[in-house]
Design an enzyme around this catalytic site. Structure first.
Site, PDB file in Angstrom:
ATOM      1  N   CYS A 182       0.902  -0.939   0.191  1.00 54.37           N
ATOM      2  CA  CYS A 182      -0.350   0.588   0.474  1.00 54.37           C
ATOM      3  C   CYS A 182       0.894   0.944   0.419  1.00 54.37           C
ATOM      4  O   CYS A 182       1.410   1.871  -1.285  1.00 54.37           O
ATOM      5  CB  CYS A 182      -0.945  -0.588   1.090  1.00 54.37           C
ATOM      6  SG  CYS A 182      -2.092   1.275   0.355  1.00 54.37           S
ATOM      7  N   HIS A 239      -3.520  -4.684   0.727  1.00 54.95           N
ATOM      8  CA  HIS A 239      -2.741  -5.331   1.996  1.00 54.95           C
ATOM      9  C   HIS A 239      -3.226  -7.174   1.379  1.00 54.95           C
ATOM     10  O   HIS A 239      -3.503  -6.938   2.330  1.00 54.95           O
ATOM     11  CB  HIS A 239      -3.757  -4.228   3.396  1.00 54.95           C
ATOM     12  CG  HIS A 239      -3.262  -3.473   2.997  1.00 54.95           C
ATOM     13  ND1 HIS A 239      -2.163  -3.293   3.717  1.00 54.95           N
ATOM     14  CD2 HIS A 239      -3.680  -2.170   2.689  1.00 54.95           C
ATOM     15  CE1 HIS A 239      -2.118  -1.380   4.077  1.00 54.95           C
ATOM     16  NE2 HIS A 239      -4.006  -0.864   3.455  1.00 54.95           N
ATOM     17  N   GLU A 295      -1.954  -8.770   3.625  1.00 53.82           N
ATOM     18  CA  GLU A 295      -1.780  -9.524   5.410  1.00 53.82           C
ATOM     19  C   GLU A 295      -2.323 -10.176   5.125  1.00 53.82           C
ATOM     20  O   GLU A 295      -2.832 -10.670   6.681  1.00 53.82           O
ATOM     21  CB  GLU A 295      -1.094  -8.636   6.167  1.00 53.82           C
ATOM     22  CG  GLU A 295      -1.420  -7.189   6.444  1.00 53.82           C
ATOM     23  CD  GLU A 295      -0.730  -6.311   5.373  1.00 53.82           C
ATOM     24  OE1 GLU A 295      -0.744  -6.241   4.148  1.00 53.82           O
ATOM     25  OE2 GLU A 295      -0.941  -5.020   6.440  1.00 53.82           O
TER      26      GLU A 295
HETATM   27  N1  GLN Z   1      -1.401   6.652   2.954  1.00 50.47           N
HETATM   28  C1  GLN Z   1      -1.694   5.626   2.116  1.00 50.47           C
HETATM   29  C2  GLN Z   1      -3.069   6.104   1.345  1.00 50.47           C
HETATM   30  O1  GLN Z   1      -4.397   6.425   1.587  1.00 50.47           O
HETATM   31  C3  GLN Z   1      -1.831   4.549   2.354  1.00 50.47           C
HETATM   32  C4  GLN Z   1      -2.441   3.712   2.759  1.00 50.47           C
HETATM   33  C5  GLN Z   1      -1.971   2.680   3.882  1.00 50.47           C
HETATM   34  O2  GLN Z   1      -0.895   1.611   3.637  1.00 50.47           O
HETATM   35  N2  GLN Z   1      -2.897   1.540   3.584  1.00 50.47           N
HETATM   36  O3  GLN Z   1      -3.229   5.508   0.213  1.00 50.47           O
END
Ligand code: GLN
Length: 579
Positions: free
Chosen positions: A404, A535, A537
Site C-alpha cells: 500500500c 494489503h 496480509e
Molecule cells: N496513505 C496511503 C493512502 O491513503 C496509503 C494507505 C495505506 O498504506 N493503507 O493511499
C-alpha cells in the site's frame, strides 16, 4: 447455537483475543462450525479513525469493514470470513438504537439503556451469530463472543448487563463464560488476590465464570490453582493455566492439554449437535495440520532477517497482520523469522545530524537484512526514510515487498532515481505539489469532506496484464487471470505516468477492472522487487500464507524457485514435509 463468552478482569491487553480464538479453533477440531463476535466498548463507530499507535492495527474485512485487530485473530485461527457486523462497538449500537428511535420504532416509549439498548445488543448477537462464515456456507454451531476492556468499567456496563440477561434467554446449556485474569508474580510468589477481586466483580454483575483462564509469566503452581478455585468458588478443573509460551500458535495445544475442550463439551452439551463423519474428519485434519505446522519450529533452522521499515514501530500491534503474514510464510519456508524493526525517520539525514548512533544502527539493520518490507501507513512523517530503504533494496538486489504506502513509496523512489525527477512525491506528503511531480495522487472518487469508512476499502479484483507470464508474484499465486485482495487507501499511482514508468522497466503486472489503477508492480531484473496497492496480509493464514509475503520470505531465504515449484507446499504425508 452455543455461545462462549470470553471476558477479562484485572487489566486489559493480556491476550483475551488469542485465548478466545484458540478456544474457537479447538472447538473447530471437534468438527464444529465456529464463528465469533468482538465487542469493543468505545464510542467510535469502527477502528478506522483510531491511531494505530494507540489501538494497534486497523483490520480490514472483505466487506470493507475497518475493525479491531482481534477480528484478524479470529479469521486466522478459525479460517472464517467475518463481516463488519461481527464487530460491535458502543458507537455502532447507540447509532443503531438512535436511528430506530428516529424512525419511530419505539413510538410512545422513553428509550433507555435498559431495556432498549441491552435488547438491541442481544438481538444483534443472535442475528450475527447465525451468519455463515466458512466455506460450508452453513449456519455456525458455536459463537465465541469476546468482550473487550475489563468487566467493571463504565464503558462495558451495558454489554455486561445484556450478556447477563442473554444467559437466561438462551439457556444454561447454551452459554458458557471464560474469564481471563492475571496472576502476577511478585518477589517469586504467584499472587491470586487480583483474580479473586476480578471474579467478585464479575459475580456481583450477575455473571458466573465457567472457567478462569489465568495469564501468568510462569506455569501456575498447584497451590495457586487450588487457592483460586477455593476463593473464587469453582472446581480446580475450571482454573486454566495460560502461562507465557514461545509462540501464540502453541496456546491451542496448551488449552488442549488441560482438557478445556472436555470441560466445555460437557458444560455446553455439545453432544446435542449432530456431526457427520465428514465434519469429524475435517476437525481431525485441522488438528493434525495445526500441530505439524506450528510444531515445526526447530532451533537448528536457518534464520531469515527481514527489516520492517515502518512509522508505527513503537507499538508492534500496529503491524499485527504483517507480522503474522511473515510468520506464516517463514513456517512454510522452514525458517526462523527475525524481524528487525526500523523506525523509518531513523534512516533520514536529519537523524544523522541529531543522533548519529541511531542513524547508523537503523542503517546497520537495513543493510544486514535478507529482505526489506515497507508496510502501509498514513501521512508524511518517515516517508523519506522509507524511500531510502526502497532504493537500498532495489540497487543492491535485496528482496523487497511494499504494501500500500510501500507501493507508493517504491514508485516515487523509482521516478526520482531512474527517471530523474528528483522532486517527485505524493500529494499526501507535499501540499501544493506541482503537477509534473505528482506520482501519487488522491483518488477522484474519494470524498474529501469526511473521514470515517470512506476510503477505497475491502475485497476488490486485480487483473494480471497480458505478457505478465514471467511475473514471480503471478506464479506465486498459481498463475491465475486475476486475484481478489483487501484494500484500504485514499491515494493511487497517477494513471497519467504509468506508460512512462513501464517504458523504464517498472512493470505494473496487475491492474484493477478499469485497467487504469495500479495494483501490483514488479521489477523484472531483480530477485524479488514487488509491491501491492492492496494489503495481502489481511488474508494470510497459518496453513495458507499470503503469496506476496511468501515470495519475500522465500526470496530472502534463497528458495523462491523451489517455493514457486511447490516444493515447500503442505502435504499430509510426513515424508514430503521432512526437508
Ligand atoms: N496513505 C496511503 C493512502 O491513503 C496509503 C494507505 C495505506 O498504506 N493503507 O493511499
Amino acid at each position: 447455537m452455543k455461545y462462549v463468552v470470553v471476558s477479562g478482569g484485572v487489566i486489559s491487553g493480556i491476550g483475551k483475543g488469542v485465548l478466545a480464538s484458540s478456544t474457537g479453533m479447538l472447538l473447530k477440531t471437534l468438527g464444529l462450525k465456529v464463528t465469533s463476535i468482538k465487542i469493543d466498548p468505545y464510542m467510535n463507530i469502527d477502528a478506522g479513525t483510531m491511531s494505530p499507535l494507540e489501538h494497534g492495527e486497523c483490520f480490514v474485512l472483505n466487506d470493507g469493514g475497518e475493525t479491531d485487530l482481534d477480528l484478524g485473530n479470529y479469521e486466522r485461527y478459525l479460517n472464517v470470513t467475518l463481516t463488519k457486523d461481527h464487530n460491535i462497538t458502543t458507537g455502532k449500537i447507540y447509532s443503531h438504537v438512535i436511528a430506530r428511535e428516529r424512525k419511530g420504532d419505539y413510538l410512545g416509549k422513553t428509550v433507555q439503556i435498559v431495556p432498549h439498548l441491552t435488547n438491541a445488543i442481544q438481538d444483534w448477537i443472535e442475528r450475527v451469530s447465525r451468519i455463515p462464515v466458512d466455506d460450508t456456507g452453513l449456519e455456525p454451531d458455536v459463537c465465541i463472543i469476546e468482550l473487550g476492556g475489563t468487566v467493571g468499567d463504565i464503558e462495558s456496563a451495558p454489554f455486561v448487563e445484556a450478556l447477563r440477561q442473554f444467559q437466561f434467554k438462551v439457556g444454561k446449556e447454551n452459554f458458557a463464560l471464560i474469564h481471563v485474569s492475571l496472576v502476577p508474580v511478585i518477589h517469586g510468589e504467584q499472587k491470586t488476590k487480583p483474580t479473586q477481586a476480578a471474579i467478585k466483580d464479575l459475580r456481583s454483575l450477575g455473571l458466573v465464570p465457567d472457567m478462569i483462564a489465568c495469564r501468568c509469566s510462569e506455569q501456575l503452581e498447584q497451590s495457586t490453582i487450588d487457592k483460586i478455585a477455593m476463593f473464587c468458588h469453582v472446581g480446580s478443573e475450571q482454573v486454566v493455566n495460560v502461562h507465557d509460551v514461545n509462540s501464540t500458535y502453541h496456546v491451542p495445544l496448551l488449552l488442549l492439554e488441560q482438557k478445556m475442550i472436555d470441560y466445555l463439551h460437557n458444560r455446553l452439551q455439545l453432544n446435542d449437535i449432530t456431526l457427520n463423519d465428514d465434519d469429524k474428519q475435517r476437525g481431525n485434519d485441522l488438528l493434525t495440520k495445526w500441530k505439524k505446522t506450528t510444531g515445526n519450529f526447530d532451533a537448528s533452522m536457518e534464520t531469515v532477517k527481514i527489516a520492517l521499515v515502518g512509522k508505527y514501530t513503537n507499538l508492534k500491534d500496529s503491524y499485527l497482520s504483517v507480522i503474522k503474514a511473515l510468520e506464516h510464510s517463514s513456517m512454510r519456508c522452514r525458517r526462523k523469522l527475525d524481524i528487525m524493526w526500523v523506525e523509518s525517520t531513523d534512516l533520514e539525514p536529519e537523524t544523522q545530524e541529531t543522533d548519529k548512533a541511531r542513524f547508523h544502527e537503523a542503517w546497520n539493520k537495513v543493510s544486514s537484512a535478507d529482505g526489506v518490507l515497507v508496510p502501509g501507513g498514513f501521512g508524511t512523517r518517515g516517508t523519506e526514510g522509507m524511500i531510502h530503504a526502497a532504493r537500498w533494496a532495489r540497487e543492491n538486489k535485496i528482496p523487497f515487498l511494499g504494501v500500500c504506502l510501500g507501493l507508493q513509496i517504491a514508485t516515487i523512489e523509482f521516478v526520482r532515481d531512474v527517471i530523474g525527477k528528483t522532486e517527485a512525491s505524493s500529494t499526501e506528503f507535499v501540499e501544493g505539489l506541482d503537477e509534473e511531480n505528482q506520482v501519487v495522487i488522491y483518488m477522484p472518487e474519494i470524498d474529501k469532506a469526511t473521514m470515517g469508512g470512506n476510503m477505497r476499502l475491502g475485497l476488490r479484483p486485480t487483473y494480471f496484464q497480458d505478457n505478465s507470464e514471467w511475473s514471480k508474484i503471478r506464479k506465486l499465486y498459481g498463475s491465475p487471470a486475476s486475484v481478489e485482495e483487501r484494500h484500504r487507501h485514499r491515494y493511487e499511482i497517477n494513471p497519467e505516468i504509468v506508460s512512462e514508468l513501464e517504458e523504464n522497466g517498472l512493470a505494473f503486472v496487475g491492474k484493477d477492472e478499469s485497467n487504469k489503477r495500479c495494483e501490483i508492480f514488479e521489477l523484472k531484473n531483480h530477485p524479488y522487487y514487488v509491491a501491492t496497492q492492496y494489503h495481502p496480509e489481511y488474508t494470510s493464514k497459518v496453513l495458507d500464507p499470503s503469496k506476496p509475503f511468501l515470495g519475500l520470505i522465500a526470496a530472502a531465504s534463497g528458495i523462491l524457485d523451489d517455493v514457486i515449484d511447490g516444493k515447500y507446499d503442505f502435504h499430509t504425508d510426513s515424508e514430503s514435509t521432512d526437508f
